[in-house]
Design a protein around this motif. Structure first.
Motif, PDB file in Angstrom:
ATOM      1  N   TYR A   1     -17.536  15.359 -58.518  1.00  0.00           N
ATOM      2  CA  TYR A   1     -17.629  16.179 -59.870  1.00  0.00           C
ATOM      3  C   TYR A   1     -18.947  16.515 -60.107  1.00  0.00           C
ATOM      4  CZ  TYR A   1     -12.338  15.753 -59.693  1.00  0.00           C
ATOM      5  OH  TYR A   1     -11.063  15.637 -59.462  1.00  0.00           O
ATOM      6  N   ASN A   2     -19.342  17.684 -60.146  1.00  0.00           N
ATOM      7  CA  ASN A   2     -20.591  18.068 -60.770  1.00  0.00           C
ATOM      8  C   ASN A   2     -20.572  18.199 -62.279  1.00  0.00           C
ATOM      9  OD1 ASN A   2     -19.708  20.581 -61.322  1.00  0.00           O
ATOM     10  ND2 ASN A   2     -20.790  21.633 -59.391  1.00  0.00           N
ATOM     11  N   ILE A   3     -21.689  18.596 -62.801  1.00  0.00           N
ATOM     12  CA  ILE A   3     -22.036  18.554 -64.334  1.00  0.00           C
ATOM     13  C   ILE A   3     -20.807  19.495 -65.084  1.00  0.00           C
ATOM     14  CG2 ILE A   3     -24.199  17.717 -64.396  1.00  0.00           C
ATOM     15  CD1 ILE A   3     -25.209  20.430 -64.500  1.00  0.00           C
ATOM     16  N   HIS A   4     -20.689  20.656 -64.064  1.00  0.00           N
ATOM     17  CA  HIS A   4     -19.340  21.741 -64.719  1.00  0.00           C
ATOM     18  C   HIS A   4     -18.237  21.430 -64.406  1.00  0.00           C
ATOM     19  CE1 HIS A   4     -22.677  24.382 -66.139  1.00  0.00           C
ATOM     20  NE2 HIS A   4     -23.435  23.910 -65.071  1.00  0.00           N
ATOM     21  N   GLY A   5     -17.842  20.259 -63.868  1.00  0.00           N
ATOM     22  CA  GLY A   5     -16.468  19.712 -63.467  1.00  0.00           C
ATOM     23  C   GLY A   5     -15.856  20.315 -62.163  1.00  0.00           C
ATOM     24  N   HIS A   6     -16.699  20.829 -61.348  1.00  0.00           N
ATOM     25  CA  HIS A   6     -16.330  21.413 -59.960  1.00  0.00           C
ATOM     26  C   HIS A   6     -16.354  20.267 -59.190  1.00  0.00           C
ATOM     27  CE1 HIS A   6     -18.587  25.211 -61.139  1.00  0.00           C
ATOM     28  NE2 HIS A   6     -17.646  25.239 -61.945  1.00  0.00           N
ATOM     29  N   THR A   7     -15.334  20.363 -58.169  1.00  0.00           N
ATOM     30  CA  THR A   7     -14.972  19.186 -57.404  1.00  0.00           C
ATOM     31  C   THR A   7     -15.178  19.662 -55.881  1.00  0.00           C
ATOM     32  OG1 THR A   7     -13.889  17.408 -56.738  1.00  0.00           O
ATOM     33  CG2 THR A   7     -12.635  19.366 -57.426  1.00  0.00           C
ATOM     34  N   ASN A   8     -15.051  19.036 -54.898  1.00  0.00           N
ATOM     35  CA  ASN A   8     -15.101  19.094 -53.438  1.00  0.00           C
ATOM     36  C   ASN A   8     -13.555  19.119 -52.667  1.00  0.00           C
ATOM     37  OD1 ASN A   8     -15.144  15.991 -53.783  1.00  0.00           O
ATOM     38  ND2 ASN A   8     -14.725  16.108 -51.523  1.00  0.00           N
ATOM     39  N   ASP A   9     -13.525  19.876 -51.657  1.00  0.00           N
ATOM     40  CA  ASP A   9     -12.474  19.845 -50.790  1.00  0.00           C
ATOM     41  C   ASP A   9     -12.573  18.581 -49.791  1.00  0.00           C
ATOM     42  OD1 ASP A   9     -10.733  22.088 -51.269  1.00  0.00           O
ATOM     43  OD2 ASP A   9     -12.378  23.494 -50.477  1.00  0.00           O
ATOM     44  N   SER A  10     -11.688  18.298 -49.032  1.00  0.00           N
ATOM     45  CA  SER A  10     -11.884  17.283 -48.031  1.00  0.00           C
ATOM     46  C   SER A  10     -12.995  17.756 -46.975  1.00  0.00           C
ATOM     47  CB  SER A  10     -10.516  17.025 -47.386  1.00  0.00           C
ATOM     48  OG  SER A  10     -10.602  15.992 -46.526  1.00  0.00           O
ATOM     49  N   ILE A  11     -13.780  16.732 -46.637  1.00  0.00           N
ATOM     50  CA  ILE A  11     -14.862  17.530 -45.904  1.00  0.00           C
ATOM     51  C   ILE A  11     -15.071  16.541 -44.626  1.00  0.00           C
ATOM     52  CG2 ILE A  11     -17.413  18.043 -45.523  1.00  0.00           C
ATOM     53  CD1 ILE A  11     -17.607  18.517 -48.577  1.00  0.00           C
ATOM     54  N   VAL A  12     -15.289  17.018 -43.343  1.00  0.00           N
ATOM     55  CA  VAL A  12     -15.424  16.125 -42.221  1.00  0.00           C
ATOM     56  C   VAL A  12     -16.598  16.741 -41.431  1.00  0.00           C
ATOM     57  CG1 VAL A  12     -14.373  15.075 -40.178  1.00  0.00           C
ATOM     58  CG2 VAL A  12     -13.054  15.575 -42.105  1.00  0.00           C
ATOM     59  N   TYR A  13     -17.568  15.710 -41.123  1.00  0.00           N
ATOM     60  CA  TYR A  13     -18.698  16.056 -40.398  1.00  0.00           C
ATOM     61  C   TYR A  13     -18.520  15.187 -39.288  1.00  0.00           C
ATOM     62  CZ  TYR A  13     -20.663  18.174 -44.620  1.00  0.00           C
ATOM     63  OH  TYR A  13     -20.629  18.738 -45.878  1.00  0.00           O
ATOM     64  N   ALA A  14     -18.507  15.801 -38.003  1.00  0.00           N
ATOM     65  CA  ALA A  14     -18.588  14.881 -36.635  1.00  0.00           C
ATOM     66  C   ALA A  14     -19.844  15.539 -35.888  1.00  0.00           C
ATOM     67  CB  ALA A  14     -17.414  15.302 -35.742  1.00  0.00           C
ATOM     68  N   PHE A  15     -20.702  14.546 -35.659  1.00  0.00           N
ATOM     69  CA  PHE A  15     -21.834  14.951 -34.817  1.00  0.00           C
ATOM     70  C   PHE A  15     -22.604  14.009 -33.845  1.00  0.00           C
ATOM     71  CE2 PHE A  15     -22.837  12.999 -38.813  1.00  0.00           C
ATOM     72  CZ  PHE A  15     -23.987  12.252 -38.536  1.00  0.00           C
ATOM     73  N   THR A  16     -23.286  14.122 -33.092  1.00  0.00           N
ATOM     74  CA  THR A  16     -24.229  13.166 -32.325  1.00  0.00           C
ATOM     75  C   THR A  16     -25.756  13.600 -32.444  1.00  0.00           C
ATOM     76  OG1 THR A  16     -24.500  12.261 -29.950  1.00  0.00           O
ATOM     77  CG2 THR A  16     -24.370  14.687 -30.210  1.00  0.00           C
ATOM     78  N   VAL A  17     -26.541  12.676 -31.868  1.00  0.00           N
ATOM     79  CA  VAL A  17     -27.992  12.689 -32.142  1.00  0.00           C
ATOM     80  C   VAL A  17     -28.696  13.279 -30.849  1.00  0.00           C
ATOM     81  CG1 VAL A  17     -30.037  11.330 -32.752  1.00  0.00           C
ATOM     82  CG2 VAL A  17     -27.455  10.836 -33.728  1.00  0.00           C
ATOM     83  N   LYS A  18     -29.715  14.091 -30.942  1.00  0.00           N
ATOM     84  CA  LYS A  18     -30.618  14.596 -29.920  1.00  0.00           C
ATOM     85  C   LYS A  18     -31.192  13.476 -29.050  1.00  0.00           C
ATOM     86  CE  LYS A  18     -31.968  18.834 -32.076  1.00  0.00           C
ATOM     87  NZ  LYS A  18     -33.219  19.594 -32.406  1.00  0.00           N
ATOM     88  N   SER A  19     -31.235  13.420 -27.818  1.00  0.00           N
ATOM     89  CA  SER A  19     -31.940  12.459 -27.243  1.00  0.00           C
ATOM     90  C   SER A  19     -33.551  12.428 -27.245  1.00  0.00           C
ATOM     91  CB  SER A  19     -31.468  12.349 -25.731  1.00  0.00           C
ATOM     92  OG  SER A  19     -32.013  13.502 -25.025  1.00  0.00           O
ATOM     93  N   LYS A  20     -34.161  11.200 -26.768  1.00  0.00           N
ATOM     94  CA  LYS A  20     -35.712  10.985 -27.209  1.00  0.00           C
ATOM     95  C   LYS A  20     -36.463  12.212 -26.277  1.00  0.00           C
ATOM     96  CE  LYS A  20     -39.261   7.640 -27.760  1.00  0.00           C
ATOM     97  NZ  LYS A  20     -39.555   7.959 -29.201  1.00  0.00           N
TER      98      LYS A  20
END
Length: 343
Positions: A222-241
């Motif tokens: 919740y931010n300073i104005h009372g706004h809140t978040n939806d359910s969030i999913v981040y799926a990712f991998t990492v670049k190779s060297k």
């Protein structure tokens, strides 16, 4: 440098004065106006103000004029130089606020700013005959806007996963976050990287060949104005060297009037990374995305961490700036090595 020589060929031995001139380097610069002022002020979004100064200040303050000065009414987010300041207003301020802006104890201006953007109204025939939607008692939540540092579901190697929120947080419950590495779930350590509580980071370096996922349940932020978040999913991998390149610089600073700031720039002269050295040193910029780059060195004579222009009145030249040749083209899975004598 003056040298007096006696000319023995003359009867009266009149001294002949000769002048030897040592070479002097002069650097072109534009001297800044020594009078501090507000360059610009603007309402960027509802309850979000930006104030730009002509040049950096050591301290600043905003003194309310049309509401209680003891009110907890804002959160400041200045940049490193204190010449660009974001002000996040809280919902308890009037619709239009008036305040004095002081820099280094001097009142620069009195500002009056509306705290909300004006709403656009429909006009013309379409607007006049537009069917009005029936009013309902449904409460529509304003959702927090969240951005991340992923690029097409890929994260950078040896970096941290970061989130940026549109407004500072008031309350939060990080214990509800679920962090998964190759299907193994844990509760991650999450830290703020700023004092405004607007930038979050998973406190763990990301490595290649691992599948990551972060789940943020609904209504946990919740931010300073009372706004809140939806359910969030981040799926990712990492670049190779092998998708990165490295810059390896052996730098020999021949001048000793102060530390040198070594900067890696993109082609638009935006600083991407920098280090400070005081002696001969090997500087490594590692895991750099392939592309074209520039290298710049600044002789930081006053040791304040950035470049300063000159001042004609005080007979002070601008701090020395040196570029390493032309642009560097960095390739994937490749080391670029260079010796650089700074003089």
């Amino acid at each position: 440098r003056k040298q007096i020589v006696v000319d023995s060929t003359t009867l009266d031995s009149i001294p002949v004065v000769k002048y030897d001139y040592l070479p002097t380097e002069l650097y072109m610069f534009t001297s800044i106006d020594s009078t501090q002022d507000i360059d610009d002020d603007a309402l960027l979004d509802d309850y979000k103000i930006q104030i730009l100064l002509d040049f950096p200040c050591k301290s600043y303050s905003l003194n309310p004029l049309n509401f209680d000065p003891n009110l907890d009414w804002k959160i400041d987010e200045p940049n490193k130089r204190n010449d660009s300041i974001f002000v996040w207003l809280k919902p308890n301020v009037p619709d239009t606020i008036q305040f004095e802006f002081l820099a280094d104890g001097i009142i620069l201006d009195t500002l009056e700013i509306a705290v909300k953007k004006p709403k656009k109204k429909a006009g013309g025939i379409t607007g006049l005959f537009k069917k009005q939607k029936p009013k309902t008692d449904t409460i529509v939540k304003t959702r927090i806007k969240v951005e991340n540092n992923l690029k097409r579901n890929f994260a950078e190697l040896n970096q941290n996963f970061k989130l940026d929120l549109d407004y500072p947080l008031e309350t939060f419950d990080f214990s509800t976050f679920i962090w998964t590495e190759d299907s193994i779930s844990t509760t991650p350590e999450i830290v703020f990287t700023d004092s405004t509580k607007r930038h979050l980071m998973i406190n763990k370096k990301l490595v290649e060949k691992v599948m990551y996922q972060l789940l943020i349940p609904d209504s946990t932020l919740y931010n300073i104005h009372g706004h809140t978040n939806d359910s969030i999913v981040y799926a990712f991998t990492v670049k190779s060297k092998d998708q990165y390149g490295n810059l390896i610089l052996t730098i020999n600073p021949e001048l000793s009037e102060g530390p040198w700031i070594i900067q890696l720039l993109n082609t638009k002269d935006i600083v991407l990374q920098e280090v400070t050295i005081t002696k001969k040193e090997i500087v490594r910029f590692e895991n750099i995305t392939p592309g074209r780059y520039k290298l710049r060195a600044i002789l930081d004579q006053n040791n304040n961490g950035f470049w300063d222009t000159g001042n004609y009145a005080y007979k002070r030249q601008a701090e020395k700036v040196v570029y390493l040749g032309s642009e560097i083209e960095l390739r994937a899975n490749w080391d670029y090595e260079e010796n650089w004598n700074l003089k």
